[in-house]
Motif scaffolding. Structure first.
Motif, short mmCIF file in Angstrom:
data_model
loop_
_atom_site.label_atom_id
_atom_site.label_comp_id
_atom_site.label_asym_id
_atom_site.label_seq_id
_atom_site.Cartn_x
_atom_site.Cartn_y
_atom_site.Cartn_z
N GLU A 1 7.96 -38.56 -16.21
CA GLU A 1 8.41 -37.90 -14.98
C GLU A 1 9.50 -38.69 -14.29
OE1 GLU A 1 4.73 -37.95 -13.08
OE2 GLU A 1 3.92 -36.23 -14.14
N PHE A 2 9.34 -40.01 -14.31
CA PHE A 2 10.32 -40.83 -13.60
C PHE A 2 11.71 -40.65 -14.20
CE2 PHE A 2 12.71 -44.76 -13.14
CZ PHE A 2 12.75 -44.85 -11.77
N GLY B 1 0.22 -45.52 -13.06
CA GLY B 1 1.11 -44.41 -12.75
C GLY B 1 2.41 -44.55 -13.51
N ASN B 2 3.17 -43.46 -13.48
CA ASN B 2 4.42 -43.43 -14.22
C ASN B 2 5.43 -44.43 -13.67
OD1 ASN B 2 6.71 -42.23 -15.62
ND2 ASN B 2 5.22 -40.61 -15.99
N VAL B 3 5.65 -44.36 -12.36
CA VAL B 3 6.65 -45.23 -11.74
C VAL B 3 6.22 -46.67 -11.85
CG1 VAL B 3 7.87 -45.69 -9.63
CG2 VAL B 3 7.24 -43.37 -10.19
N ALA B 4 4.93 -46.93 -11.62
CA ALA B 4 4.45 -48.31 -11.71
C ALA B 4 4.62 -48.85 -13.12
CB ALA B 4 2.98 -48.35 -11.29
N ASP C 1 3.19 -38.00 -9.47
CA ASP C 1 3.30 -39.44 -9.39
C ASP C 1 4.63 -39.85 -8.77
OD1 ASP C 1 2.34 -41.98 -9.85
OD2 ASP C 1 3.58 -42.17 -11.64
N ILE C 2 5.59 -38.92 -8.78
CA ILE C 2 6.94 -39.22 -8.36
C ILE C 2 7.32 -38.41 -7.14
CG2 ILE C 2 7.97 -39.91 -10.55
CD1 ILE C 2 8.59 -36.82 -10.78
N ILE D 1 19.22 -30.22 -16.45
CA ILE D 1 17.93 -29.80 -15.90
C ILE D 1 16.96 -29.48 -17.03
CG2 ILE D 1 16.79 -28.02 -14.57
CD1 ILE D 1 19.12 -28.03 -12.72
N TYR E 1 24.81 -27.82 -4.44
CA TYR E 1 25.41 -26.84 -5.35
C TYR E 1 25.58 -25.47 -4.71
CZ TYR E 1 25.28 -29.91 -9.29
OH TYR E 1 25.53 -30.94 -10.11
N VAL F 1 25.09 -28.88 -15.70
CA VAL F 1 23.92 -29.03 -14.85
C VAL F 1 22.70 -28.40 -15.52
CG1 VAL F 1 22.93 -28.50 -12.61
CG2 VAL F 1 25.34 -29.01 -12.79
N VAL G 1 13.20 -37.22 -13.25
CA VAL G 1 13.74 -37.10 -11.89
C VAL G 1 14.97 -37.98 -11.72
CG1 VAL G 1 13.22 -37.36 -9.48
CG2 VAL G 1 11.55 -36.43 -10.98
N VAL H 1 17.86 -36.09 -13.05
CA VAL H 1 18.33 -35.03 -12.15
C VAL H 1 19.08 -35.63 -10.97
CG1 VAL H 1 17.58 -33.25 -10.54
CG2 VAL H 1 16.62 -33.35 -12.82
N ILE H 2 18.51 -36.70 -10.37
CA ILE H 2 19.14 -37.26 -9.17
C ILE H 2 20.51 -37.82 -9.52
CG2 ILE H 2 19.00 -39.10 -7.47
CD1 ILE H 2 16.03 -38.77 -7.44
N SER I 1 19.10 -33.38 -3.58
CA SER I 1 20.44 -33.64 -4.10
C SER I 1 21.00 -32.41 -4.81
CB SER I 1 20.42 -34.82 -5.06
OG SER I 1 19.70 -34.49 -6.21
N MET I 2 20.13 -31.46 -5.19
CA MET I 2 20.64 -30.23 -5.79
C MET I 2 21.15 -29.25 -4.73
SD MET I 2 20.22 -30.67 -8.97
CE MET I 2 20.44 -29.06 -9.65
N TYR J 1 22.49 -37.57 -12.53
CA TYR J 1 23.50 -36.73 -13.17
C TYR J 1 23.76 -35.47 -12.36
CZ TYR J 1 24.22 -39.51 -17.22
OH TYR J 1 24.61 -40.52 -18.04
N ALA J 2 22.72 -34.65 -12.19
CA ALA J 2 22.96 -33.37 -11.52
C ALA J 2 23.29 -33.57 -10.05
CB ALA J 2 21.73 -32.48 -11.67
N GLY J 3 22.63 -34.54 -9.41
CA GLY J 3 22.79 -34.67 -7.97
C GLY J 3 24.00 -35.47 -7.56
#
Lengths: 258, 407
Positions: A109-110, A197-200, B124-125, A97, B139, A93, A113, A116-117, B135-136, A119-121
């Motif tokens: 950024e996308f 934007g990043n996501v767009a 932006d996210i 991260i 833990y 983890v 996140v 993280v969502i 989701s963390m 793999y870690a989550g």
């Protein structure tokens, strides 16, 4: 941006490889963890010094890059060297991260996140769940002994060396804003007025240039999900149920091999 | 005020820093008083007085509780896995509190000709950030349970993990419906489209477009925060507190505070996604294009009010509804909420394709059809409500007769 000679990197990796080999758990037979830790730390320090001295990574975010990459490398080595599987998962983890943090430094950024969502989550939590169920506080043989430490370290060294061989080439990575601007133009005649934007930007690229790949990936996931459901659909007989006349299948049964 | 300080305080960075500090402080206080109100509301529902000894109407009770958490002996039992035992409450606390960074508390503040986000981090996210942080959260529970070296804790941890992993799926589908409707994942951009009106007086809040998604998101938030009726992870009667059985003093306090912090975050999140965020019909100052300082304060008050109402409903649910059984919990998520939300999600995709995603007729029509279809299916399937199968042996009464035959 000056380049780093590959041979210098090979030397650093060899040092790290020896350290990792000594760190890998060898059961009662071999207890060389302390020496391995010293060598490994030296290797990480040398790597950071080599990269830093050559100015390969500069700018205001250099400190965070070095910080998170050091955390990632140390965490990754603890994933394979720790004797308790739960700790290995936790270090995994940590690696995820700190990798996400480096993606944030690159303004992806996308991706950060999503990493993280997913793999870690989701994935590591499932691992942890299984580990928690399977093993409590007793150490087992297969946890305290690396099966093929030498071969594993050599394979890792070859992979790292393959990357290091290209470290001398100067790669021009486009700035994130340029990526965003370029990907917005993809929508045909350039009339699409998406916000930069990043996501767009990621969405625009995925849905225009890589739409076939995306759909193939989606179908693959669907197939694997259906496969998982098919595999796990097994009748669990309750107590007092009529005994089936035909065998339920061979999974989990004692079967005479000959 | 010196110029440098003034410039710092009116820049985006300065506002973000000040807001982060203020929000953290206010939240710690709010969390403490949430616990007070939880006890008062439970007392009100059960026709008791509740805490009324420390200060007027028991108002200083949170301070006494906090002091007790700090000064009690911090017991670390033998045979626990010490590093993880200490880390687990810290992880839980951290995850509980960093989600606030992307909540748009007060819209924009116009000063010196610049527009400043009243938000700690304008990402932006934003929405995905909250999902990642949420989701963390599992833990803390899993590690606390495992490191305690206690069978009951492990049971609690396993229940919590399975529950949180299951309920993340319908939660994600609800959120996707909102993202499809509004076309953005920036939380602060989600409010302006909701601050318009149908027929001049009905606000275009998403709750009026997708009421089922709203209810399901609220339900999954209760499950994610391990709140009743989904508090199987800490079922006192079965598990003596579940994953935090072995914790005492400040470590237990951190688990406790993190639960309430998660409630506040998810309520603010729900308010922004479905209840129009800081917008309230009839109050001109809460329109997104009003940007003076008074409007900022009014918006913060309105959003806090919505959060307070959400939290009250959560407490009301907790003290009214009995706890689910574990198989009911799993069946609710996997064969109830997920198919329902998938249908609504596909319907929203179709609406986006037709360009009708913000039309109340089509969206509400889809919701009504989905609800009626669910009810008809539930009625026709004739599944037993309790989930008890006839194959299980009947319960033996004290007289030796079978209880099952009496009803």
């Amino acid at each position: 941006m000056s380049s780093v000679s590959a041979s210098l990197l090979y030397m650093v990796f060899s040092l790290g490889g020896v350290g990792l080999y000594l760190l890998l758990p060898g059961g009662e037979r071999r207890r060389t963890g302390a020496a391995g830790a010293v060598l490994g730390l030296l290797a990480v320090l040398a790597l950071l010094l080599v990269l830093g001295a050559r100015g390969l990574v500069g700018g205001s975010q250099a400190f965070y890059f070095y910080l998170f990459s050091a955390i990632a490398i140390l965490g990754a080595s603890r994933v394979v060297t720790h004797r308790k599987p739960v700790y290995s998962a936790i270090y995994f983890v940590l690696v995820v991260i700190s990798t996400a943090a480096m993606l944030v430094l690159l303004q992806a950024e996308f991706l950060a996140v999503a990493l993280v969502i997913i793999y870690a989550g989701a994935i590591i939590v499932t691992y942890l769940f299984v580990i928690m169920l399977a093993q409590q506080h007793t150490e087992t043989v297969y946890d305290t002994r690396a099966r093929e430490p030498l071969l594993a370290v050599l394979t890792g060294f070859v992979l790292m060396a393959a990357i290091a061989g290209h470290a001398g080439e100067s790669v021009s990575v486009p700035a994130p804003s340029a990526v965003a601007a370029r990907s917005v133009e993809i929508g045909g005649d350039g009339s699409t007025a998406l916000p930069p934007g990043n996501v767009a930007a990621v969405g625009a690229v995925l849905m225009t240039r890589y739409v076939v790949v995306l759909e193939i990936a989606g179908v693959l996931l669907l197939v694997s999900m259906i496969g998982a459901v098919a595999l796990s659909r097994k009748r669990v007989p309750y107590e007092g149920a009529p005994v089936p006349t035909t065998p339920l299948g061979q999974i989990g049964r004692e079967v005479d091999p000959f | 005020m010196p110029d440098g300080l003034y410039n710092f305080l009116t820049s985006q960075f300065g506002v973000s820093v000040v807001l982060a500090l203020v929000v953290l402080g206010v939240l710690l206080g709010a969390v403490a008083y949430c616990i007070y109100f939880e006890r008062k509301i439970s007392a009100w529902i059960q026709d008791r007085w509740g805490p009324n000894r420390v200060g007027p109407a028991g108002l200083f009770q949170p301070i006494a509780d906090g002091l007790k958490f700090v000064f009690k002996e911090d017991v670390i039992p033998g045979n626990v896995d010490k590093p993880l035992f200490i880390a687990a409450p810290a992880i839980m606390f951290l995850v509980g509190f960093i989600g606030f960074a992307v909540i748009p508390w007060g819209g924009y503040w116009e000063i010196n000709g610049k527009l400043i986000d009243i938000q700690v981090a304008s990402l932006d996210i934003g929405l995905l950030y909250i999902l990642g942080v949420a989701s963390m959260g599992v833990y803390g529970v899993v590690l606390g349970a495992w490191s305690s070296n206690n069978k009951y804790s492990i049971f609690g941890g396993i229940r919590a993990t399975a529950q949180m992993l299951s309920y993340e799926i319908p939660m994600g589908l609800c959120i996707l419906i909102v993202v499809l409707t509004l076309g953005t994942v920036r939380l602060e951009e989600m409010i302006a489209p909701q601050a318009q009106y149908w027929l001049g007086f009905i606000p275009k809040w998403n709750v009026f477009l997708h009421p089922i998604a709203f209810v399901v998101l609220f339900t999954t938030m209760l499950a994610e925060a391990n709140r009743a009726p989904f508090d199987l992870a800490e079922a006192e009667q079965e598990l003596i507190g579940g994953f935090h059985t072995e914790y005492s003093a400040l470590k237990f306090g951190m688990f406790f505070l993190a639960e309430y912090a998660a409630m506040i975050t998810s309520s603010a999140f729900l308010a922004v996604l479905f209840l129009g965020g800081y917008h309230f019909p009839g109050i001109a100052w809460t329109q997104p294009d009003v940007t003076h300082f008074g409007a900022v304060l009014a918006k913060i008050l309105v959003l806090s009010g919505k959060v307070a109402i959400c939290i009250f409903v959560m407490m009301w649910v907790r003290w009214t509804l009995p706890r689910f059984r574990f198989d009911q919990l799993m069946r609710l998520a996997w064969s109830g909420l997920i198919p329902l939300m998938l249908v609504l999600f596909v319907w929203t995709v179709v609406l986006v394709y037709l360009g009708e995603e913000r039309s109340p007729l089509w969206a509400l029509g889809g919701n009504v059809v989905a609800l009626v279809g669910t009810l008809v299916y539930a009625g026709l399937s004739k599944a037993e409500i309790t989930g008890r199968t006839s194959n299980l042996p009947p319960v033996q009464s004290a007289q030796g007769g079978a209880m099952a035959g009496m009803s």
